[in-house]
Design a protein around this motif. Structure first.
Motif, PDB file in Angstrom:
ATOM      1  N   UNK A  39      -8.501  -7.737   3.354  1.00  0.00           N
ATOM      2  CA  UNK A  39      -8.017  -7.700   4.733  1.00  0.00           C
ATOM      3  C   UNK A  39      -7.250  -8.983   5.071  1.00  0.00           C
ATOM      4  N   UNK A  40      -7.653 -10.060   4.392  1.00  0.00           N
ATOM      5  CA  UNK A  40      -7.054 -11.358   4.696  1.00  0.00           C
ATOM      6  C   UNK A  40      -5.551 -11.357   4.446  1.00  0.00           C
ATOM      7  N   UNK A  41      -5.132 -10.667   3.400  1.00  0.00           N
ATOM      8  CA  UNK A  41      -3.715 -10.696   3.031  1.00  0.00           C
ATOM      9  C   UNK A  41      -3.024  -9.365   3.334  1.00  0.00           C
ATOM     10  N   UNK A  42      -3.739  -8.437   3.976  1.00  0.00           N
ATOM     11  CA  UNK A  42      -3.166  -7.092   4.170  1.00  0.00           C
ATOM     12  C   UNK A  42      -1.832  -7.133   4.907  1.00  0.00           C
ATOM     13  N   UNK A  43      -1.803  -7.857   6.032  1.00  0.00           N
ATOM     14  CA  UNK A  43      -0.579  -7.890   6.820  1.00  0.00           C
ATOM     15  C   UNK A  43       0.561  -8.552   6.070  1.00  0.00           C
ATOM     16  N   UNK A  44       0.194  -9.559   5.188  1.00  0.00           N
ATOM     17  CA  UNK A  44       1.223 -10.264   4.422  1.00  0.00           C
ATOM     18  C   UNK A  44       1.811  -9.390   3.333  1.00  0.00           C
ATOM     19  N   UNK A  45       0.929  -8.603   2.737  1.00  0.00           N
ATOM     20  CA  UNK A  45       1.377  -7.809   1.589  1.00  0.00           C
ATOM     21  C   UNK A  45       1.983  -6.455   1.961  1.00  0.00           C
ATOM     22  N   UNK A  46       1.690  -5.950   3.113  1.00  0.00           N
ATOM     23  CA  UNK A  46       2.120  -4.579   3.439  1.00  0.00           C
ATOM     24  C   UNK A  46       3.618  -4.374   3.243  1.00  0.00           C
ATOM     25  N   UNK A  47       4.401  -5.227   3.880  1.00  0.00           N
ATOM     26  CA  UNK A  47       5.846  -5.050   3.809  1.00  0.00           C
ATOM     27  C   UNK A  47       6.359  -5.267   2.392  1.00  0.00           C
ATOM     28  N   UNK A  48       5.891  -6.363   1.773  1.00  0.00           N
ATOM     29  CA  UNK A  48       6.375  -6.669   0.422  1.00  0.00           C
ATOM     30  C   UNK A  48       5.971  -5.582  -0.561  1.00  0.00           C
ATOM     31  N   UNK A  49       4.737  -5.080  -0.401  1.00  0.00           N
ATOM     32  CA  UNK A  49       4.265  -4.047  -1.308  1.00  0.00           C
ATOM     33  C   UNK A  49       5.110  -2.776  -1.159  1.00  0.00           C
ATOM     34  N   UNK A  50       5.351  -2.378   0.078  1.00  0.00           N
ATOM     35  CA  UNK A  50       6.128  -1.167   0.309  1.00  0.00           C
ATOM     36  C   UNK A  50       7.546  -1.315  -0.230  1.00  0.00           C
ATOM     37  N   UNK A  51       8.125  -2.478  -0.005  1.00  0.00           N
ATOM     38  CA  UNK A  51       9.482  -2.721  -0.498  1.00  0.00           C
ATOM     39  C   UNK A  51       9.523  -2.694  -2.030  1.00  0.00           C
TER      40      UNK A  51
END
Length: 426
Positions: free
Chosen positions: A165-177
């Protein structure tokens, strides 16, 4: 008594036998001498047998003429069949070449798209890595960063990052891209591979079509030479039987052939006109039954040909007399679609070197709408896909085209051969 005979007066004349009685025993009288020379022989009147024999000879000559004319017609039919076979093969090769060029262009574009997709993927991968490193500096377990260098680094990273959860917001966009870029790169690579395979198949098809066209052209050349030789002999025999020169006999036969072609074309046009009249009458009847029907507008006069059409015609006329060669698009030799393509290229419009594609990339029209610069097509199956010959309409019922092996670029009647099947405006 002594008999005195005069010599024959000439070949084919009745010999005159004169018997003289000489009164002086043992003496031989000299024949009298005519100072004006021998009298001209009087031809014998023909007997009934002579007349009958002459009539039989004339009848036989007429029969021979009919036989020769039939043989000439048969030879023309064989030549026509060979011409169509060669034309079909040539246009099939032109079509295969056109498809191969398109396939190669598609393969090049797909390869370029794949390269761009790979570059985009690399950018997103780097961005995702930066996001991970940044998150690790904020306290993310180091194992996440170490996963980057493993065999399945990015997949492992996705699993671990999505669990935090700690990095969820950070990774969401990069992961999707990254996922989208990876998918696009894979699709682009598959498309490029498929396009390359299609290009290889199209090239193989073009080579096979080229070989078939070459064989058909050789066959047409052999048939043309053989039939032209045979026709020359038949025309010479016809000239002897008709008591005219070979040139006159040839001109007469060409007139007979042209008249037959014109009659056939006229019959087709009459049938088409009758059908059109029936359709028009049916439409008129339907309009009369509909309330508020309007009178159809009068036909507008056909506009004058544009400058481009005139340029195309001028280019084609400049090639008159140049030889036909299958697959050729100048300079100095042409096939039918090659001549049309280059003529319109001179007018500033690009057309493929392939008659079917020329029709597909033009606007279909009716024969009664033809104007100079339009295209006239011949087909072998009643469908545009079976088109095998094309000509440029020059106006006044005439065309300019590259006819076949053995005949150079010519300007002649639109109905010199078979009735055209399709018409179009570039």
């Amino acid at each position: 008594m002594t008999r005195v005979r005069f010599p024959s007066l000439g070949t084919g004349l009745l010999a005159l036998v004169v018997t003289a009685v000489v009164c002086i025993p043992g003496a031989q009288a000299d024949p009298p001498v005519d100072p004006a020379g021998p009298a001209p022989a009087v031809p014998a009147a023909p007997t009934a047998e002579d007349v009958q024999a002459a009539q039989e000879r004339a009848g036989a000559a007429e029969g021979d003429v009919a036989v020769i004319q039939q043989r000439l017609a048969d030879a023309a039919a064989r030549l026509d069949a060979a011409t169509i076979r060669a034309a079909r093969a040539t246009e099939a090769w032109n079509g295969a070449r056109w498809s191969a060029r398109n396939a190669r262009a598609a393969a090049r574009q797909a390869t370029a798209d794949a390269a761009v997709a790979d570059q985009t993927l690399a950018v997103h991968k780097e961005a995702f890595r930066d996001a991970v490193i940044t998150a690790q500096g904020m306290g993310l377990d180091i194992s996440v960063v170490e996963a980057l260098v493993s065999a399945d680094g990015m997949d492992t990273l996705l699993e671990q990052s999505s669990a935090s959860e700690y990095v969820q917001s950070l990774f969401d966009q990069r992961r999707d891209e990254y996922v989208a870029a990876a998918s696009a790169a894979a699709t682009a690579a598959e498309t490029a591979t498929a396009a390359a395979e299609e290009a290889d198949r199209a090239l193989a098809d073009a080579r096979a079509a080229r070989d078939e066209a070459r064989a058909a052209a050789r066959d047409a050349e052999a048939v043309t030479a053989r039939i032209e030789g045979r026709r020359t002999k038949l025309v010479r025999r016809l000239a002897r039987l008709q008591g005219v020169s070979v040139a006159v006999a040839r001109a007469r036969q060409e007139a007979v052939d042209a008249e037959a072609a014109a009659e056939a074309a006229a019959a087709v046009r009459a049938a088409e006109a009758e059908q059109a009249a029936q359709d028009k009458a049916a439409d008129k009847t339907a309009d009369e039954k509909e309330p508020g029907g309007q009178e159809p507008a009068a036909d507008e006069p056909a506009p004058a040909p544009a400058d481009g059409a005139q340029a195309a015609i001028a280019f084609a006329r400049a090639q008159l007399g140049e030889p036909y060669r299958w697959g050729a698009a100048g300079p100095g030799a042409w096939d039918c679609s090659g001549l049309v393509a280059q003529a319109w290229a001179a007018a500033g419009k690009a057309l493929p070197h392939y008659s079917v594609a020329q029709y597909e990339q033009s606007t279909p029209i009716g024969r009664d709408q033809l104007r100079p610069g339009d295209l006239v097509f011949w087909a072998d199956g009643g469908k545009p896909s079976s088109i095998f010959h094309v000509a440029l309409y020059a106006g006044d019922g005439r065309i300019i085209h590259a006819p076949r092996t053995g005949r150079p670029v010519s300007e002649e009647s639109i109905d010199y051969w078979r009735t055209p099947d399709f018409f179009a405006r570039p």
